[in-house]
Design an enzyme around this catalytic site. Sequence first.
Site, PDB file in Angstrom:
ATOM      1  N   SER A  17       0.832  -1.195   0.000  1.00  0.00           N
ATOM      2  CA  SER A  17       0.000   0.000   0.000  1.00  0.00           C
ATOM      3  C   SER A  17       0.868   1.246   0.000  1.00  0.00           C
ATOM      4  O   SER A  17       2.089   1.166   0.038  1.00  0.00           O
ATOM      5  CB  SER A  17      -0.912   0.002   1.222  1.00  0.00           C
ATOM      6  OG  SER A  17      -0.131   0.139   2.393  1.00  0.00           O
ATOM      7  N   LYS A  18       0.217   2.368  -0.023  1.00  0.00           N
ATOM      8  CA  LYS A  18       0.895   3.657  -0.140  1.00  0.00           C
ATOM      9  C   LYS A  18       2.083   3.814   0.819  1.00  0.00           C
ATOM     10  O   LYS A  18       3.124   4.342   0.451  1.00  0.00           O
ATOM     11  CB  LYS A  18      -0.092   4.798   0.134  1.00  0.00           C
ATOM     12  CG  LYS A  18      -1.292   4.806  -0.796  1.00  0.00           C
ATOM     13  CD  LYS A  18      -1.039   5.599  -2.055  1.00  0.00           C
ATOM     14  CE  LYS A  18      -2.324   5.757  -2.852  1.00  0.00           C
ATOM     15  NZ  LYS A  18      -3.058   4.489  -3.045  1.00  0.00           N
ATOM     16  N   ARG A  19       1.883   3.363   2.042  1.00  0.00           N
ATOM     17  CA  ARG A  19       2.955   3.612   3.012  1.00  0.00           C
ATOM     18  C   ARG A  19       4.218   2.804   2.729  1.00  0.00           C
ATOM     19  O   ARG A  19       5.244   3.015   3.356  1.00  0.00           O
ATOM     20  CB  ARG A  19       2.450   3.375   4.432  1.00  0.00           C
ATOM     21  CG  ARG A  19       2.172   1.957   4.754  1.00  0.00           C
ATOM     22  CD  ARG A  19       1.281   1.789   5.974  1.00  0.00           C
ATOM     23  NE  ARG A  19       0.771   0.437   6.013  1.00  0.00           N
ATOM     24  CZ  ARG A  19       1.499  -0.589   6.401  1.00  0.00           C
ATOM     25  NH1 ARG A  19       2.734  -0.402   6.810  1.00  0.00           N
ATOM     26  NH2 ARG A  19       1.012  -1.807   6.377  1.00  0.00           N
ATOM     27  N   HIS A  20       4.148   1.878   1.787  1.00  0.00           N
ATOM     28  CA  HIS A  20       5.357   1.154   1.390  1.00  0.00           C
ATOM     29  C   HIS A  20       6.130   1.938   0.338  1.00  0.00           C
ATOM     30  O   HIS A  20       7.157   1.489  -0.142  1.00  0.00           O
ATOM     31  CB  HIS A  20       5.002  -0.217   0.825  1.00  0.00           C
ATOM     32  CG  HIS A  20       4.425  -1.149   1.844  1.00  0.00           C
ATOM     33  ND1 HIS A  20       3.096  -1.505   1.862  1.00  0.00           N
ATOM     34  CD2 HIS A  20       4.994  -1.782   2.897  1.00  0.00           C
ATOM     35  CE1 HIS A  20       2.881  -2.318   2.882  1.00  0.00           C
ATOM     36  NE2 HIS A  20       4.008  -2.498   3.525  1.00  0.00           N
ATOM     37  N   GLY A  21       5.585   3.093  -0.046  1.00  0.00           N
ATOM     38  CA  GLY A  21       6.243   3.859  -1.094  1.00  0.00           C
ATOM     39  C   GLY A  21       5.474   3.731  -2.390  1.00  0.00           C
ATOM     40  O   GLY A  21       4.256   3.811  -2.400  1.00  0.00           O
TER      41      GLY A  21
END
Length: 469
Positions: free
Chosen positions: A244-248
């Site tokens: 998801s987004k928080r993985h980049g």
Amino acid sequence: MMDAAPRVRFAPSPTGYLHVGGARTALYNWLFARKTGGAFILRIEDTDAERSSEAHTQIILDGLRWLGLDWDEGPVFQGASGERHRQDAERLLAEGKAYRCFCTREELEAQRKAAGGDIYKYDGRCDRLSAAEVAARVARGAPSVIRFRMPQEEIAWDDAVHGRIAFHGRDLDDMVILRSDRTPIYNMAVVSDDIAMRISHVIRGDDHISNTPKQIALYQALGAPPPVFAHVPMILGTDGKKLSKRHGATAVGDYQDLGILPAAMRNFLALLGWSPGEDREIMTETEMIALFSLEAIQKKPAVFDMVKLEWMNGEYLSRIPTPELVAPVARELERMQVHVGGTHLLPPYIDAVKSRARTIVEMAERVAVRLDSRHVKLDDKGRKLRAKMGDGFVESLKVALEILGAIDEQGWTAEAILEQLKARAEAGGMKLGDLLQPIRVAITGSTVSEPVNELLEVVGRSSSLARLT
RNA sequence: GGCCCCAUCGUCUAACGGUCAGGACACCACUCUUUCAAGGUGGUAAUACGGGUUCGAUUCCCGUUGGGGUCACCA
């Protein structure tokens, strides 16, 4: 009779960007179609008018094109087939395989609460309404949805990657197939479309496994043979959670911006959950197609490893002929607002940094430093060296300036430069490195670059001397 | 929680009952070298656990544990 050529589809909903998981699903569909001589069809699932947008559709199309995944039919917009979806749902109603449900959202919510907790299966109360009661409510104009009566039996299939998977109808809900506004719900639209488009193999993410028994029940109710299903594993972040987004970066466009080559991205994605065996990794498009098979797809989810992607991109970068790199590097330089003065001047710079960069962006940054002194920034390593050498640093530069200043424009070649510097170092009893490193730092701001003599040649006499000064 | 899926080095994976469990990324060492990268050489590192079946289990079966997915008038 021979089996007809396979027909597969990639069916994203245009509610966001093209996720790498979706991209890989598209890739597997595409590889399968190309391998079998089948058709790869693109279908845009835009039945959710609220969240769908034309801009997102465009981004998905661009992403697929960038990856080189060309489709044979479409894009077909699901929203355009609303009438057929409705007819199919009503046919099920007419044949007694579905029933009208008059429960309002509020009533459903109350039932859910009464049942305790958020796990709730519709209790089928409207299925027990008499025909007369239903007719009366319809005549009264009461709004209703159509619910599918789930067969209370085992529903199973032989998944092309997982093998046999079995569910039981008792665990499945009497799902809504047509909303009260007479628009279809996802599972209805998908099955109706896949039948109409004669889809033979449904290759999609594991997150659809739980939809599959519902859809198979629909196929059976509509009297159509279900396709072959192949569920490919999810892609996870480095922490083992769904990417998801928080993985980049999660969107294909992000990787494009990062300077990843489409061929490298495609190769990397293909290997995330699939292996051709024989320790093959770097493959051409042709090899990939020849080697591909659904059976060789992994069952377990894969972690997206950015480091390996960059390594692979570096491999592609170093193999690609320089002329093909000119355009992407020029584009990146333009974005960085670096004045090039004509793309035909770029090749020598690209050659100089090619084997050292892992992405187009990195390559452009290195080229920028060589082209334009304003991009020279003293980095940590450069700073450290300078501090370490103290006065010797400036001393070395003076010496270098003296030697290099003596070389004229004609004699400014990598060979001649090295010869002169070497001679001086030997004569002065200093290590060559002690003379070269300060030069490197002065020119590039860093201790990392191609060999100093080559660096000087590429940067040019006047610019080099100016920077040393 | 119900249902379903999954389980080999840190990561991507190979090994369709018999291998010293192989390769790649990353990491470490050495080498090459005007730095870095690349290259070369070598190294650390895995079959989650417990039962079966079998002469023999990474491989087949069962269980445990762990992880994941999904449970809408979203897709």
